[in-house]
Motif scaffolding. Structure first.
Motif, mmCIF file in Angstrom:
data_model
loop_
_atom_site.group_PDB
_atom_site.id
_atom_site.type_symbol
_atom_site.label_atom_id
_atom_site.label_comp_id
_atom_site.label_asym_id
_atom_site.label_seq_id
_atom_site.Cartn_x
_atom_site.Cartn_y
_atom_site.Cartn_z
ATOM 1 N N GLY A 1 -2.186 3.872 -6.412
ATOM 2 C CA GLY A 1 -1.581 5.172 -6.137
ATOM 3 C C GLY A 1 -0.075 5.181 -6.118
ATOM 4 O O GLY A 1 0.535 6.194 -5.750
ATOM 5 N N ALA A 2 0.571 4.071 -6.527
ATOM 6 C CA ALA A 2 2.029 4.013 -6.533
ATOM 7 C C ALA A 2 2.599 4.981 -7.562
ATOM 8 O O ALA A 2 2.018 5.183 -8.636
ATOM 9 C CB ALA A 2 2.504 2.592 -6.831
ATOM 10 N N VAL A 3 3.759 5.555 -7.247
ATOM 11 C CA VAL A 3 4.454 6.480 -8.139
ATOM 12 C C VAL A 3 5.784 5.849 -8.552
ATOM 13 O O VAL A 3 6.637 5.574 -7.703
ATOM 14 C CB VAL A 3 4.712 7.840 -7.459
ATOM 15 N N PHE A 4 5.939 5.606 -9.847
ATOM 16 C CA PHE A 4 7.166 5.025 -10.380
ATOM 17 C C PHE A 4 8.111 6.119 -10.876
ATOM 18 O O PHE A 4 7.680 7.125 -11.453
ATOM 19 C CB PHE A 4 6.864 4.083 -11.543
ATOM 20 N N ALA A 5 9.396 5.899 -10.660
ATOM 21 C CA ALA A 5 10.433 6.733 -11.248
ATOM 22 C C ALA A 5 11.070 5.980 -12.406
ATOM 23 O O ALA A 5 10.943 4.759 -12.526
ATOM 24 C CB ALA A 5 11.500 7.077 -10.208
ATOM 25 N N GLY B 1 9.356 7.447 -20.726
ATOM 26 C CA GLY B 1 8.095 7.276 -20.021
ATOM 27 C C GLY B 1 8.283 6.983 -18.542
ATOM 28 O O GLY B 1 9.378 7.116 -17.979
ATOM 29 N N VAL B 2 7.213 6.550 -17.907
ATOM 30 C CA VAL B 2 7.191 6.243 -16.483
ATOM 31 C C VAL B 2 7.741 4.840 -16.245
ATOM 32 O O VAL B 2 7.459 3.915 -17.004
ATOM 33 C CB VAL B 2 5.739 6.338 -15.954
ATOM 34 N N SER C 1 0.863 -1.177 0.000
ATOM 35 C CA SER C 1 0.000 0.000 0.000
ATOM 36 C C SER C 1 0.902 1.230 0.000
ATOM 37 O O SER C 1 1.688 1.424 0.946
ATOM 38 C CB SER C 1 -0.905 0.025 1.237
ATOM 39 N N PRO C 2 0.839 2.063 -1.030
ATOM 40 C CA PRO C 2 1.749 3.213 -1.135
ATOM 41 C C PRO C 2 1.589 4.179 0.034
ATOM 42 O O PRO C 2 0.485 4.419 0.520
ATOM 43 C CB PRO C 2 1.336 3.873 -2.452
ATOM 44 N N GLN D 1 -0.028 1.114 -9.859
ATOM 45 C CA GLN D 1 -0.460 2.485 -10.149
ATOM 46 C C GLN D 1 -1.914 2.706 -9.752
ATOM 47 O O GLN D 1 -2.278 3.789 -9.302
ATOM 48 C CB GLN D 1 -0.251 2.793 -11.628
ATOM 49 N N SER D 2 -2.749 1.662 -9.905
ATOM 50 C CA SER D 2 -4.151 1.801 -9.520
ATOM 51 C C SER D 2 -4.309 1.996 -8.017
ATOM 52 O O SER D 2 -5.321 2.520 -7.552
ATOM 53 C CB SER D 2 -4.951 0.575 -9.978
#
Length: 257
Positions: A123-127, A143-144, A95-96, A120-121
């Motif tokens: 709420g995770a944020v990828f670098a 891209g992401v 859980s982000p 991502q669904s």
């Protein structure tokens, strides 16, 4: 090209597409590479490689560890005593938290796209991570959730989709388009004006000749040379590359999505 570490906040003019958070290994400072937690998705061989490249380069404010792992196998790091304590939890349970930043370290295109979309669904944020030795042309679009490994080269006007992996020594030639989830294995060579559609996997030392299109979720075996267009969902092998079988079931489900 000078990259910046930026937040993945929606652009004012385009509210839906996120701005990729790009971590450039050339210019990192403790302040510029800081997050609440850095988490590598996948604790397999490639995940450990990503860990080794980022060691001492990323900083977490939530703990003394600069980066930890998410993997559904809690014993994935047991054979590696120095890393065993870095397992943070299962991907399926994640859980982000505010300030978390994730790096995608899975090689299989179907797994990357499925897990990336699921996280991502939540709420995770990828670098996206660019190794200091990689060569990136000034007008490349990244891209992401991409990882660009040591000595990889992206030439002018290359477009990389989300969750693209360019492994060690791989090349994306001028004006090429690398679709979401594609994996370029070590020393694979994508020539100019090639289009790899979503989920393509290129084995080590694969060559794709100029002006060629490779259909989504196709797999090209190591050492193969592709000299003509490849339809979606097939496996190719040889010089020149010829079809050897059809896609895996997971790929077929994604192809239909």
């Amino acid at each position: 090209m000078t990259f910046r570490v930026v937040s993945e906040e929606p652009d004012e003019l385009e509210p839906n597409p996120p701005v990729p958070l790009i971590v450039d290994g050339r210019n990192l400072t403790p302040q510029g590479a800081q997050a609440t937690r850095w988490l590598i998705v996948g604790a397999g061989g490639f995940g450990r490689e990503v860990y080794s490249w980022t060691f001492g380069r990323l900083w977490s404010t939530a703990s003394d560890q600069h980066v930890a792992f998410l993997d559904d196998n809690p014993h994935a790091l047991d054979p590696f005593p120095r890393l065993k304590s870095c397992w943070s939890g299962r991907i399926s349970d994640y859980s982000p938290l505010p300030g978390d930043r994730l790096l995608m370290a899975l090689g299989d295109p179907a797994a990357k796209l499925t897990i990336g979309k699921t996280l991502q669904s939540r709420g995770a944020v990828f670098a996206s991570y660019v190794h200091p030795s990689a060569i990136i042309a000034q007008d490349v679009q990244i891209g992401v959730g991409c990882v660009i490994c040591p000595f990889a080269v992206t030439c002018c006007n290359v477009r990389l989709g989300d969750f693209v992996l360019m492994n060690v020594g791989s090349l994306a030639g001028h004006d090429s388009v690398i679709g979401d989830g594609c994996t370029l294995s070590p020393h694979s060579d994508v020539a100019g004006q090639v289009q790899l559609e979503r989920g393509v996997f290129l084995g080590c030392q694969t060559v794709i000749v100029p002006n060629t299109r490779v259909g989504e979720f196709s797999r090209i075996g190591a050492g193969s040379v592709v000299i003509s267009n490849v339809r979606a969902g097939v496996s190719m092998m040889g010089v020149p590359a010829k079809r050897i079988n059809w896609m895996k079931n997971d790929d077929e489900e994604l192809l239909a999505s």
